[in-house]
Write a protein that holds these residues in place. Structure first.
Motif: not given
Lengths: 130, 130, 130, 130, 130, 130, 130, 130, 130, 130
Positions: E6, E10, E13, E21-23, E67-68, E70-71, E73-74
């Motif tokens: 899943x 991307x 950039x 990056x922190x999530x 980059x991971x 976001x959607x 990852x959810x």
């Protein structure tokens, strides 16, 4: 001994209306007459009056003709420093002294004492003029 | 078993007025008779009384003729340490013991128990003298 | 589907007086039937029931003859995990199930749901026995 | 007496890398051998072991071949409940027992004890495998 | 089973520089294969996979070429919802999946799990590209 | 201009009882028609509508036949983004639009606006059906 | 005058390793020799030693052969109550007394004093054995 | 001297209903006519008006025909900066000036003053139109 | 589009030494080019640029010859309001624009974005002059 | 103008060792020479010096031969009250004045200024003796 004679007042500049004044200090300290929950007899000789207690004192009042003068209130609290007094008595004693000094419409004293023996104590006494 | 006989009182120095006393401890622990939400049978043998429960106990009362003595209250709470008792019973039991000891105008006991099975429990019982 | 048959009760040990019980879990999760504010159709196929919702559920009640058993309440909340239900329906449904199970004097359910689309939602439903 | 034999382990599923595990409980309680700062001799007879101490215990470790099993750790902490042990000894004792059980790359134990005599104590002990 | 397929990425950039990056999500839930500290066998049948676990997952990484998204990852986190997995395995599994997906300079995963049996657990695993 | 036509509702699933719904967003932004306390004329040309305002909007209502749909509420708030409107007018305007859309038993809107010129502003408007 | 002779120690039960002990009290009070920022000469006569100062004292040390006994530390702090001493001197004096008493590997004292004249003061002194 | 002539108003856009406006600033400063609790005579010459006082001022009102303009309120508060005024007089003075300017249905002013001599003071004055 | 030409600087009054300046705003808002995690295509037409994003932006820099002028920085942030830009690009873009404007010794930009799809994102980019 | 001549010192009682002194006031106020982000020209005439700025000032230093006297520091801060000075200049100016007065081993000044135009500013300057 607490010295209510230290308390001074000044004329309420807006005595024609009811409004509320709150004052708080986290620098109240007194001694426990019996040494309290956490002190044995040998320790008490050190201070010749009992183990130290610490509290935050909170005062709310509606002035009538007189307001409590802030600097004199500070000195009045200092006068508890080296005398032994129980929590319940201290809070009611402060309330009586302040009421006598400024004769307010209403006045509340809250004493929020530090933990002793794992127990925190908060005492609240209130006065309303009849 | 809880030992209400440990509770001591002293004469209220200001019995002629109503004022409020609040006391709180975060060191209350007892055992759960059934092991509660999180414990199976094998584990219970370890403590011969049930899985440990932990709570913060908060007491608010308006003294009449007697005040609860702080040190004796600490010892009274200790007496729950090794016996099994349910949350609902513990809080109501404490309330009944304290009311019997000091016969106050009013008294409230709140038991705020640690999370078990992802669930927090808070029990509140109140007494008012008729 | 939520399973109210999981709810168990025990006799209130102090049924002769009114007192209050509060229970809270921050581990409630269900699915949103429509996917809610933040989910498109493709995503919904993943869970075959909708996007996950998360909430803190808070229950306050005054028991009459019966008390809600804590462990069974935990299992009852688990039974929402894989079914789709709207916020408003979930909170009212829980209230009805709990009232039916323990027939209290009064009961309130608060559902405090996580932010969706930048919006937080809190639903509160209350019951009082006539 | 603390029972290290209660501690169980399971094989580390990622033993080929170093990662960190932190565990914390605020439900640690033991007894003080001397009654500590706040307790006189008469009170100690009540519990036949000393006055209760309460602490939050925090463990951080880097597992090697074995991980500490969570449920057995809970039971190990229970085994301190009715025995007398000093703060400094308790923390170092726990560290030694855990190191013996799981032989980690590194392990730290912090014991954050409740206020006694107006004083808070925090003890920290660390182990690194040579 | 967790579904790393899943995960989408991307192009970074600003791949010519290192930045962080922190999530974080507090909506991670899975099932415990053994029911964990707080659940007996009968309860496990309810969910056919184990008792629910809840955690906050925190990811910090330095992207390289990718980059991971976001959607995605959810959705990846959603795929843990109905499968049984231990704390230690879950955190390391997530780390391996994310590293495989975006091949970063460095990546750390922290799993901060809800209290079970009075014990909180936090697992931290880190990766650095050689 | 705010677009009340974006607001959608759905039938209240428990229209036979009164319960409360609270919704909150901290992502409300609009423009100030005059540029407000902190902006001069030259700056206003940048956005062709005024200086940005930011607020947290809090809505509490008791639904009657209809509930406000969450996603449509989000879009309704977006429609303030590029138009100029004063604090007092914004809060009352939102209240009128929501009341018109769902005709509730009662509804309150609170707008908690960011500090401007060292001053914070909070506006509260309430509606009760006659 | 501060009474270092009150300080007692006990043999470090784990003298073969280095570990850390932290102790903190928010019940430190002394007198200011000059009356400090906020007090005039007339007020000083009240306490015959200066205006009261209040501080939180924080001690961190690595014990060598001896540990500081908690109860004696409490009494040592009491001995500052009725004597005048400046902030800088008090913190360094405490550090010297504690180092002399327990001869640790290292020791730090932080004195965090209450606001006077709108200014808060924190003094930190550290010792490391050569 | 405070300059009430600085206060400006604008027509209440929803004068047909009662709603509430709250405004707060933590940037209020004035001078104490006597130097207050913490200042001696020599210091007062520095500012030619007294020692600085600092407060948070909180205003809540129900507008009638006029609303207080935010920018003019900021300037009105600035006009206290270099004049001496007592706490009790400042709060009542502000209340009278604001009532005169906007003739509201009701208005409350709270002045929360910084600690002086270890004492915090909060003054509250309220107006209700007859 | 972001307008770096809005950024103004003034000569650093202490260019002969290195010191640090930190600036933070919680009023940054832009649009997401794709609508991001929580928005479908129909919604995007409303704002003709994407769904709104909200962030707190934190800047730390060591000025060399020039300091960033505060008012111009505010206007520069406003220029993001109606354009679509991804998180990673926004933070790096701001860093590049600020570095170009004031040519500092070092500069860091942190973008702390609001929760979307249950996920919080924080991006950090740093520059150091060679 | 700031008056460094107000600063007084006293001999460091422990000049033979290095220790740290921290002082903080949240009662610093000055004027902005240009009126700053939020003020137009007409407003500036009110105070004949610029719009008020407010800050918390934090000082950390390692004294050498002299310590800064607390009361004189308070008066020194008062001397900024009615003069215009920029943030960057104020913080560096204070650092230079304090270093000149007490010639410390090291000294850091942090100025944490209130929000203006939605932007918070914190300036930090440090000195180390060669």
């Amino acid at each position: 001994m607490p010295k209510p004679q230290l308390l001074e007042t000044f004329p309420n500049p807006y005595a024609d209306r009811k409004y509320e004044i709150y004052m708080e200090t986290n620098e109240f300290t007194s001694l426990c007459p019996l040494g309290g929950v956490e002190t044995d007899a040998a320790e008490l000789k050190l201070l010749e009056g009992g183990a130290p207690d610490f509290a935050t004192i909170k005062i709310t009042y509606t002035p009538a003709e007189k307001c409590l003068e802030l600097k004199s209130l500070k000195l009045y609290f200092w006068s508890f420093r080296n005398d032994g007094i129980f929590y319940e008595r201290a809070v009611n004693h402060i309330m009586d002294d302040l009421v006598a000094a400024c004769q307010p419409h209403a006045l509340t004293v809250v004493g929020d004492f530090n933990v002793r023996g794992g127990l925190k104590s908060i005492i609240t006494a209130s006065y309303t003029r009849d």
